[in-house]
Design a protein around this motif. Structure first.
Motif, PDB file in Angstrom:
ATOM      1  N   HIS A  38       0.875  -1.178   0.000  1.00 15.67           N
ATOM      2  CA  HIS A  38       0.000   0.000   0.000  1.00 15.67           C
ATOM      3  C   HIS A  38       0.912   1.227   0.000  1.00 15.67           C
ATOM      4  CE1 HIS A  38      -3.496  -2.558   0.582  1.00 15.67           C
ATOM      5  NE2 HIS A  38      -2.743  -3.248   1.428  1.00 15.67           N
ATOM      6  N   GLU A  90       1.034   4.274  -1.038  1.00 15.03           N
ATOM      7  CA  GLU A  90       0.709   5.654  -0.673  1.00 15.03           C
ATOM      8  C   GLU A  90       0.884   5.899   0.819  1.00 15.03           C
ATOM      9  OE1 GLU A  90      -3.170   3.503   0.044  1.00 15.03           O
ATOM     10  OE2 GLU A  90      -1.443   3.349  -1.304  1.00 15.03           O
ATOM     11  N   SER A  91       0.965   4.821   1.605  1.00 14.00           N
ATOM     12  CA  SER A  91       1.125   4.935   3.059  1.00 14.00           C
ATOM     13  C   SER A  91       2.548   4.627   3.519  1.00 14.00           C
ATOM     14  CB  SER A  91       0.137   4.002   3.767  1.00 14.00           C
ATOM     15  OG  SER A  91      -1.199   4.342   3.452  1.00 14.00           O
ATOM     16  N   SER A 125      -6.822   6.374  -2.586  1.00 15.82           N
ATOM     17  CA  SER A 125      -5.522   5.716  -2.703  1.00 15.82           C
ATOM     18  C   SER A 125      -5.176   5.452  -4.162  1.00 15.82           C
ATOM     19  CB  SER A 125      -5.477   4.420  -1.892  1.00 15.82           C
ATOM     20  OG  SER A 125      -6.264   3.400  -2.464  1.00 15.82           O
ATOM     21  N   GLN A 148      -3.739   8.622  -5.489  1.00 15.04           N
ATOM     22  CA  GLN A 148      -2.383   8.835  -4.980  1.00 15.04           C
ATOM     23  C   GLN A 148      -1.381   7.924  -5.685  1.00 15.04           C
ATOM     24  OE1 GLN A 148      -1.888   9.428  -0.591  1.00 15.04           O
ATOM     25  NE2 GLN A 148      -4.078   8.965  -0.529  1.00 15.04           N
ATOM     26  N   PRO A 191       1.789  -0.610   4.831  1.00 13.81           N
ATOM     27  CA  PRO A 191       2.493  -0.442   6.113  1.00 13.81           C
ATOM     28  C   PRO A 191       1.996  -1.357   7.234  1.00 13.81           C
ATOM     29  CG  PRO A 191       0.765   1.179   5.980  1.00 13.81           C
ATOM     30  CD  PRO A 191       0.673   0.355   4.713  1.00 13.81           C
TER      31      PRO A 191
END
Length: 259
Positions: A8, A10-11, A36, A39, A205
């Motif tokens: 993931h 974008e995190s 998301s 992003q 994350p």
């Protein structure tokens, strides 16, 4: 070259992205929501050769039709940038307070949404990056068969020996996460995954033993797997790279006309 096939992104902290790809590695970035997805499209533009982009809606999200249509529109608009469709699949977590009837209904709704995205993947001849847990392969596999989608990735999958054999028989892939360092039962399952169907992921994350996940964690996963299989890190990395290329259909890729 190593590919973290399910992240993931974008995190993930920008410095962790930069350090991983600076070493010549790639990241499979999966979307969860419309936000998301937007992003990740920006990150793809920033790192066009280092990100394998997957767009979809995470099955644990409860989207309205407006979000679904918006993400589908992004897929059609940017399909040439995509490596696949995901993260999609069947809801599983957060259902403990539901009755058996409610769970069946939620899972059936999830399967219907998954089918919409799998149909798009079939039209564009793109692989799918799946969130399917344990017995829910009984819902997912018929959808893949209906749309003739082969070589799906069942990310972080853990199930029975029979289920593993079924996924192998049907030519699918499983990605292994750093959870092997947290849960011994999962590590025992991973040891039985045939190398020919294995990829690696961080699912960053996501936290492991309290530590926030990031793409470089797949390196430790590869080291542990190489030790278990009594081969060099280079040998296993070559196998994983070849598997990733097969999964992403890098050879002889054709795009079908979308109906």
């Amino acid at each position: 070259m190593i590919t973290d096939i399910h992240c993931h992104l974008e995190s993930v902290a920008p410095e962790n992205i930069v350090s991983f790809i600076a070493a010549g590695n790639k990241i499979g970035a999966v979307s969860m929501t419309l936000n998301s997805a937007q992003q990740l499209l920006k990150l793809k533009q920033q790192y066009p050769n280092s990100i394998e982009l997957f767009l979809g809606i995470h099955p644990e999200v409860t989207p309205d039709e407006m979000m679904i249509e918006a993400v589908i529109a992004l897929i059609h608009q940017h399909h040439t940038l995509l490596s696949g469709i995901g993260e999609i699949g069947i809801p599983f977590f957060y259902l403990d307070d539901k009755t058996a009837t409610e769970k069946r209904h939620i899972k059936q709704q999830g399967a219907q949404l998954m089918a919409r995205f799998v149909a798009i993947a079939a039209d564009y001849d793109l692989p799918v990056n799946l969130h399917v847990v344990e017995d829910d392969i009984a819902l997912a596999l018929p959808i893949l068969q209906q749309y003739d989608v082969e070589g799906a990735l069942f990310h972080w999958y853990e199930g029975t020996a029979t289920q593993l054999a079924l996924l192998q028989q049907q030519g699918h892939f499983i990605s292994v996460s750093p959870w092997i360092f947290v849960d011994d039962h999962y590590w025992q399952f991973v040891q039985n995954i045939p190398l020919s169907m294995m990829l690696v992921e961080s699912d960053a994350p996501c936290k492991y033993n309290g530590e926030v996940g990031e793409p470089s964690m797949v390196i430790a996963v590869i080291v542990a797997l190489a030790k278990h299989h009594q081969m060099s890190i280079a040998q296993l990395t070559a196998i994983l790279t070849a598997n990733t290329q097969r999964y992403l259909r890098k050879e002889g890729k054709k795009v079908k006309m979308v109906k």
